[in-house]
Design a protein around this motif. Structure first.
Motif, PDB file in Angstrom:
ATOM      1  N   VAL A   1       0.851  -1.199   0.000  1.00  0.00           N
ATOM      2  CA  VAL A   1       0.000   0.000   0.000  1.00  0.00           C
ATOM      3  C   VAL A   1       0.885   1.247   0.000  1.00  0.00           C
ATOM      4  O   VAL A   1       0.680   2.192  -0.778  1.00  0.00           O
ATOM      5  CB  VAL A   1      -0.946   0.008   1.230  1.00  0.00           C
ATOM      6  CG1 VAL A   1      -1.729   1.305   1.269  1.00  0.00           C
ATOM      7  CG2 VAL A   1      -1.895  -1.176   1.176  1.00  0.00           C
ATOM      8  N   ASN A   2       1.888   1.248   0.874  1.00  0.00           N
ATOM      9  CA  ASN A   2       2.802   2.398   0.936  1.00  0.00           C
ATOM     10  C   ASN A   2       3.472   2.664  -0.405  1.00  0.00           C
ATOM     11  O   ASN A   2       3.561   3.810  -0.867  1.00  0.00           O
ATOM     12  CB  ASN A   2       3.908   2.124   1.966  1.00  0.00           C
ATOM     13  CG  ASN A   2       3.567   2.664   3.335  1.00  0.00           C
ATOM     14  OD1 ASN A   2       2.466   3.137   3.563  1.00  0.00           O
ATOM     15  ND2 ASN A   2       4.505   2.582   4.244  1.00  0.00           N
ATOM     16  N   PHE A   3       3.965   1.583  -1.025  1.00  0.00           N
ATOM     17  CA  PHE A   3       4.697   1.757  -2.289  1.00  0.00           C
ATOM     18  C   PHE A   3       3.747   2.243  -3.392  1.00  0.00           C
ATOM     19  O   PHE A   3       4.130   3.047  -4.243  1.00  0.00           O
ATOM     20  CB  PHE A   3       5.376   0.446  -2.713  1.00  0.00           C
ATOM     21  CG  PHE A   3       6.391  -0.072  -1.727  1.00  0.00           C
ATOM     22  CD1 PHE A   3       6.977   0.771  -0.791  1.00  0.00           C
ATOM     23  CD2 PHE A   3       6.771  -1.409  -1.727  1.00  0.00           C
ATOM     24  CE1 PHE A   3       7.911   0.296   0.129  1.00  0.00           C
ATOM     25  CE2 PHE A   3       7.705  -1.889  -0.825  1.00  0.00           C
ATOM     26  CZ  PHE A   3       8.269  -1.041   0.111  1.00  0.00           C
ATOM     27  N   ALA A   4       2.529   1.742  -3.369  1.00  0.00           N
ATOM     28  CA  ALA A   4       1.543   2.183  -4.382  1.00  0.00           C
ATOM     29  C   ALA A   4       1.306   3.687  -4.232  1.00  0.00           C
ATOM     30  O   ALA A   4       1.240   4.419  -5.234  1.00  0.00           O
ATOM     31  CB  ALA A   4       0.241   1.412  -4.214  1.00  0.00           C
ATOM     32  N   ILE A   5       1.179   4.159  -2.997  1.00  0.00           N
ATOM     33  CA  ILE A   5       0.944   5.599  -2.774  1.00  0.00           C
ATOM     34  C   ILE A   5       2.141   6.402  -3.268  1.00  0.00           C
ATOM     35  O   ILE A   5       1.998   7.394  -3.987  1.00  0.00           O
ATOM     36  CB  ILE A   5       0.689   5.867  -1.264  1.00  0.00           C
ATOM     37  CG1 ILE A   5      -0.662   5.262  -0.851  1.00  0.00           C
ATOM     38  CG2 ILE A   5       0.744   7.368  -0.959  1.00  0.00           C
ATOM     39  CD1 ILE A   5      -0.911   5.231   0.647  1.00  0.00           C
ATOM     40  N   GLU A   6       3.338   5.947  -2.925  1.00  0.00           N
ATOM     41  CA  GLU A   6       4.542   6.698  -3.335  1.00  0.00           C
ATOM     42  C   GLU A   6       4.722   6.685  -4.852  1.00  0.00           C
ATOM     43  O   GLU A   6       5.070   7.702  -5.456  1.00  0.00           O
ATOM     44  CB  GLU A   6       5.766   6.094  -2.640  1.00  0.00           C
ATOM     45  CG  GLU A   6       7.035   6.880  -2.905  1.00  0.00           C
ATOM     46  CD  GLU A   6       8.197   6.445  -2.020  1.00  0.00           C
ATOM     47  OE1 GLU A   6       7.962   5.894  -0.919  1.00  0.00           O
ATOM     48  OE2 GLU A   6       9.346   6.661  -2.443  1.00  0.00           O
ATOM     49  N   MET A   7       4.456   5.553  -5.476  1.00  0.00           N
ATOM     50  CA  MET A   7       4.674   5.436  -6.919  1.00  0.00           C
ATOM     51  C   MET A   7       3.662   6.246  -7.723  1.00  0.00           C
ATOM     52  O   MET A   7       3.951   6.689  -8.842  1.00  0.00           O
ATOM     53  CB  MET A   7       4.609   3.967  -7.334  1.00  0.00           C
ATOM     54  CG  MET A   7       5.837   3.177  -6.964  1.00  0.00           C
ATOM     55  SD  MET A   7       7.286   3.657  -7.934  1.00  0.00           S
ATOM     56  CE  MET A   7       6.900   2.865  -9.506  1.00  0.00           C
TER      57      MET A   7
END
Ligand code: NAP
Length: 232
Positions: free
Chosen positions: A157-163
């Motif tokens: 979830v974190n990586f999706a938000i950052e990407m």
């Protein structure tokens, strides 16, 4: 021209995923990665960040589809098995399960995600497990494994938000493969009815169908083998 890569291609599901990707006709090249060198594979160890960075850097191209199919539930050679109770917990075992199931895939993401193409669809999918769903947890037990998959899900979830800020067409997801005949599930599938047990090939075919149908709006999601969303 398109390419795909699988980390964990020596495992039951990983091997079937690499074969399924190659047979799909959608990819010109499939890069298969394993801990120990095999024919036509790159090598990496999830507990060795330098090996992950080196494997990605050495690739002749950056494929647009990536699947992390590695994982650890039990290892008799190191006396690792899923805990049934609080008293069975062991710090070193928990650290190792977290290292393989959550930290390793996160380090792959660290060295890979910003290199994904910005101008077209890309997918980074990790194999998680339904038992890592906090919202779906009614049985308890398997403390380290459940916690490691819940951590993995949160990281996705974190990586999706950052990407989303820089790579609007990137799709970052966690997938549950079903209960699959493999070394990982072998000691624990006695109670699973035959009808709910997949061969690695059937599971891989389902997972590849789910991956093919994903859109950037699905990034950050947790999906089962049949495409159904699983609560975090
Ligand atoms: N099977 C199921 O019923 C089921 C259900 C839900 C979720 N899953 C998830 O699906 C994924 C694949 O499971 P599977 O059933 O295919 O298991 P598997 O056959 O045991 O394969 C596990 C894979 O992980 C690799 N691996 C373990 N530690 C590693 C490390 N330190 N560095 C690099 N690779 C490492 C293994 O490499 P080696 O060959 O070198 O050991 C192997 O390729 C896992 O994430 C699992 O949690 C499976």
């Amino acid at each position: 021209m398109s390419a795909a890569a699988v980390f964990g291609a020596s495992g039951g599901i990983g091997q079937a995923l690499a074969a399924g990707l190659a047979a799909s006709g959608r990819y010109d090249r499939v890069y298969a990665g394993a801990r120990r060198a095999q024919a036509n594979t790159f090598t990496f160890d999830l507990e060795d960040e330098a090996s992950i960075a080196a494997a990605i850097t050495a690739m002749p191209e950056i494929p647009e589809t990536w699947i992390v199919a590695s994982g650890l539930l039990h290892d008799t050679s190191r006396a690792i098995s899923p805990e049934k109770s609080l008293s069975a917990m062991d710090g070193a075992t928990m650290a190792r399960v977290l290292a393989v199931n959550a930290i390793g895939p996160a380090l792959i993401a660290k060295h890979l995600l910003k290199r994904l193409p910005r101008d077209r669809r890309s997918v980074f999918a990790v194999l998680s497990a339904r038992v890592g769903s906090i919202g779906d947890n009614r049985l308890g037990g398997w403390h380290a494994y459940r916690a490691s998959k819940a951590a993995l899900n949160m990281l996705m979830v974190n990586f999706a938000i950052e990407m989303r800020r820089t790579h609007s067409q990137a799709i970052i997801v966690a997938l549950h493969p079903g209960t699959v005949e493999s070394d990982l599930s072998a000691p624990f599938r006695g109670a699973v009815p035959e009808s709910r047990l997949f061969s690695p090939e059937i599971s891989a075919a389902h997972l590849l169908q789910v991956i093919d149908g994903l859109t950037p709006a699905d990034s950050g999601g947790f999906f089962a083998w049949d495409g159904a969303r699983i609560p975090w």
